[in-house]
Design an enzyme around this catalytic site. Structure first.
Site, PDB file in Angstrom:
ATOM      1  CG  HIS A 137       2.266 -31.507  -7.347  1.00 29.79           C
ATOM      2  ND1 HIS A 137       3.091 -32.483  -6.873  1.00 29.79           N
ATOM      3  CD2 HIS A 137       2.297 -30.514  -6.427  1.00 29.79           C
ATOM      4  CE1 HIS A 137       3.590 -32.096  -5.704  1.00 29.79           C
ATOM      5  NE2 HIS A 137       3.133 -30.901  -5.416  1.00 29.79           N
TER       6      HIS A 137
HETATM    7  C1  UD1 Z   1       0.327 -26.710  -3.076  1.00 24.76           C
HETATM    8  C2  UD1 Z   1       1.663 -26.319  -2.429  1.00 24.76           C
HETATM    9  C3  UD1 Z   1       2.719 -27.364  -2.768  1.00 24.76           C
HETATM   10  C4  UD1 Z   1       2.244 -28.760  -2.411  1.00 24.76           C
HETATM   11  C5  UD1 Z   1       0.924 -29.019  -3.108  1.00 24.76           C
HETATM   12  C6  UD1 Z   1       0.384 -30.396  -2.826  1.00 24.76           C
HETATM   13  C7  UD1 Z   1       1.967 -23.876  -2.275  1.00 24.76           C
HETATM   14  C8  UD1 Z   1       2.716 -22.717  -2.803  1.00 24.76           C
HETATM   15  N1  UD1 Z   1       2.147 -25.035  -2.935  1.00 24.76           N
HETATM   16  O1  UD1 Z   1       0.508 -26.658  -4.474  1.00 24.76           O
HETATM   17  O2  UD1 Z   1       3.895 -27.075  -2.040  1.00 24.76           O
HETATM   18  O3  UD1 Z   1       3.212 -29.699  -2.854  1.00 24.76           O
HETATM   19  O4  UD1 Z   1      -0.026 -28.031  -2.677  1.00 24.76           O
HETATM   20  O5  UD1 Z   1      -0.747 -30.633  -3.599  1.00 24.76           O
HETATM   21  O6  UD1 Z   1       1.239 -23.763  -1.312  1.00 24.76           O
HETATM   22  N2  UD1 Z   1      -6.734 -26.705  -7.379  1.00 24.76           N
HETATM   23  C9  UD1 Z   1      -7.929 -27.372  -7.541  1.00 24.76           C
HETATM   24  N3  UD1 Z   1      -8.498 -27.940  -6.435  1.00 24.76           N
HETATM   25  C10 UD1 Z   1      -7.950 -27.850  -5.194  1.00 24.76           C
HETATM   26  C11 UD1 Z   1      -6.730 -27.149  -5.053  1.00 24.76           C
HETATM   27  C12 UD1 Z   1      -6.145 -26.596  -6.141  1.00 24.76           C
HETATM   28  O7  UD1 Z   1      -8.453 -27.491  -8.634  1.00 24.76           O
HETATM   29  O8  UD1 Z   1      -8.504 -28.420  -4.237  1.00 24.76           O
HETATM   30  C13 UD1 Z   1      -6.093 -26.111  -8.569  1.00 24.76           C
HETATM   31  C14 UD1 Z   1      -6.403 -24.647  -8.712  1.00 24.76           C
HETATM   32  O9  UD1 Z   1      -6.563 -24.338 -10.048  1.00 24.76           O
HETATM   33  C15 UD1 Z   1      -5.146 -23.958  -8.233  1.00 24.76           C
HETATM   34  C16 UD1 Z   1      -4.061 -24.971  -8.572  1.00 24.76           C
HETATM   35  O10 UD1 Z   1      -4.690 -26.255  -8.465  1.00 24.76           O
HETATM   36  O11 UD1 Z   1      -4.937 -22.720  -8.825  1.00 24.76           O
HETATM   37  C17 UD1 Z   1      -2.906 -24.894  -7.626  1.00 24.76           C
HETATM   38  O12 UD1 Z   1      -3.368 -25.013  -6.289  1.00 24.76           O
HETATM   39  P1  UD1 Z   1      -2.552 -24.358  -5.087  1.00 24.76           P
HETATM   40  O13 UD1 Z   1      -3.172 -24.730  -3.794  1.00 24.76           O
HETATM   41  O14 UD1 Z   1      -2.319 -22.907  -5.343  1.00 24.76           O
HETATM   42  O15 UD1 Z   1      -1.141 -25.039  -5.178  1.00 24.76           O
HETATM   43  P2  UD1 Z   1      -0.735 -26.552  -5.459  1.00 24.76           P
HETATM   44  O16 UD1 Z   1      -0.192 -26.645  -6.842  1.00 24.76           O
HETATM   45  O17 UD1 Z   1      -1.801 -27.518  -5.072  1.00 24.76           O
END
Ligand code: UD1
Length: 352
Positions: free
Chosen positions: A200
């Site tokens: 991820h």
């Molecule tokens: C975040 C953390 C990472 C952690 C991970 C665990 C940062 C910079 N990164 O990464 O360190 O290991 O969480 O999961 O904070 N999305 C959804 N649903 C959700 C959340 C996210 O669909 O509930 C999708 C969205 O398109 C979003 C992408 O996932 O743009 C990334 O989500 P984001 O919270 O920005 O970072 P993670 O990759 O989850």
């Protein structure tokens, strides 16, 4: 004492569970604010239910956006929320954008800030998590370090006076969940043998060539690979037209925490880029292969339970079938009582 925990993303909910439990047995007040960084049921709500965490007192509902926009929205919201609770400590967890927003908001409001999981470093400045953890450690009034290696790193950075070793709260929750599963077994995910995999991190998902290489390496393994699919991976694969049903791959929705621990316990090996899963494999004594160039948890590698596979097209079969280490790795992550140590240290250091 009143402690205000700010969480937002899945790994922070896992760390929050033992902390909330440790506070529950005390006279201290514990307030939980959720930034809303993770909002999917599978990444957030289920963790509160499965890990028996009290509902957040407040959810800021920030959601997904580019790093600056997401962090800025949290910072703006916390600016009014934090003083309204007048906490003795603001407690920030780990290394996500929610962590850094919490740190910035607290120090600018002159509220005492403690950082849980301080002193971890990848030394890879391309990772958003590395900026978040370095900046949060240097903003914090109290650095709560999970390991002696983290303490040493904080000393090197001039932060010795603010640092306390407490152990790793993720060991608390992992060991407690493994013990719970012995009395409450879950239906098996699938028939063994199998491998559990997750991908991820941005550095793996956001480079199309790298993502294709990693998926092909997993798909080519001779045993089934149960791949827990984070929304970020699902989106990138959809953009690329990459097939998650290919070869050995068996994609599943993100697992709950107890499901993941049960899956690890029955797996031949783990292949991951998650920091938490590397340690869970170590604590539960399963082989781990980490799809990264470095790890913040060097103890897992030094003991032989974890190996790094930094390449784009890693040859995974010899790594997932390598002999199990025979030497005793000790307890670098503590004895499963770190959360109590956190509460005690926060109480001792209050008002100093
Ligand atoms: C975040 C953390 C990472 C952690 C991970 C665990 C940062 C910079 N990164 O990464 O360190 O290991 O969480 O999961 O904070 N999305 C959804 N649903 C959700 C959340 C996210 O669909 O509930 C999708 C969205 O398109 C979003 C992408 O996932 O743009 C990334 O989500 P984001 O919270 O920005 O970072 P993670 O990759 O989850």
């Amino acid at each position: 004492m009143k402690v205000l925990s700010v969480v937002g993303a899945r790994p922070q909910l896992v760390k929050l569970a033992p902390i909330a439990q440790a506070f529950a047995g005390t006279e201290h007040e514990h307030v939980i604010v959720h930034t809303g960084q993770h909002y999917d049921t599978a990444l957030s709500d289920r963790f509160f239910a499965d890990l028996v965490i009290p509902e957040p007192d407040l959810n800021l509902g920030v959601g997904s956006a580019a790093h600056g926009v997401q962090t800025g929205a949290m910072l703006a919201a916390l600016d009014t929320v934090l003083p309204s609770y007048d906490p003795d400590w603001v407690l920030a967890y780990g290394d996500t954008n929610s962590t850094m927003a919490t740190a910035l908001a607290a120090v600018k409001l002159h509220l005492p800030l403690a950082h849980l999981e301080a002193g971890l470093r990848s030394f890879n400045r391309r990772m958003p998590e590395e900026h978040n953890r370095v900046l949060t450690d240097h903003a914090a009034d109290l650095c709560l370090a999970p390991t002696t290696a983290a303490v040493t790193q904080l000393e090197r950075e001039g932060l010795a006076a603010r640092t306390r070793l407490v152990g790793d709260v993720m060991a608390d929750v992992c060991l407690a969940t493994a013990a719970w599963l012995q009395a409450h077994p879950l239906p098996p995910l699938r028939q063994p043998p199998y491998i559990v995999a997750t991908i991820h991190r941005a550095e793996n998902t956001d480079d199309p060539a790298r993502l294709r290489g990693l998926l092909a390496a997993l798909a080519g393994l001779p045993v089934p690979v149960v791949l827990s699919v984070h929304p970020r991976l699902a989106k990138r694969c959809a953009d690329l037209g990459a097939d998650l049903q290919e070869g050995a791959l068996e994609p599943v929705e993100p697992l709950s925490y107890p499901e993941m621990i049960a899956a690890v316990l029955s797996a031949e090996a783990i292949v991951t880029d998650s920091g938490g899963l590397q340690k869970e494999a170590f604590l539960l004594r399963r082989r781990c292969v980490t799809l990264r160039t470095e790890t913040e948890w060097p103890e897992t590698v030094e003991s032989g339970w974890n190996v790094l596979a930094p390449g784009k097209d890693p040859s995974l079969e010899p790594l997932v079938t390598r002999p199990l280490p025979t030497s005793d790795p000790g307890t670098p992550y503590g004895d499963g009582q770190a959360a109590q140590a956190v509460v005690a240290v926060l109480d001792e250091e209050r008002g100093q």
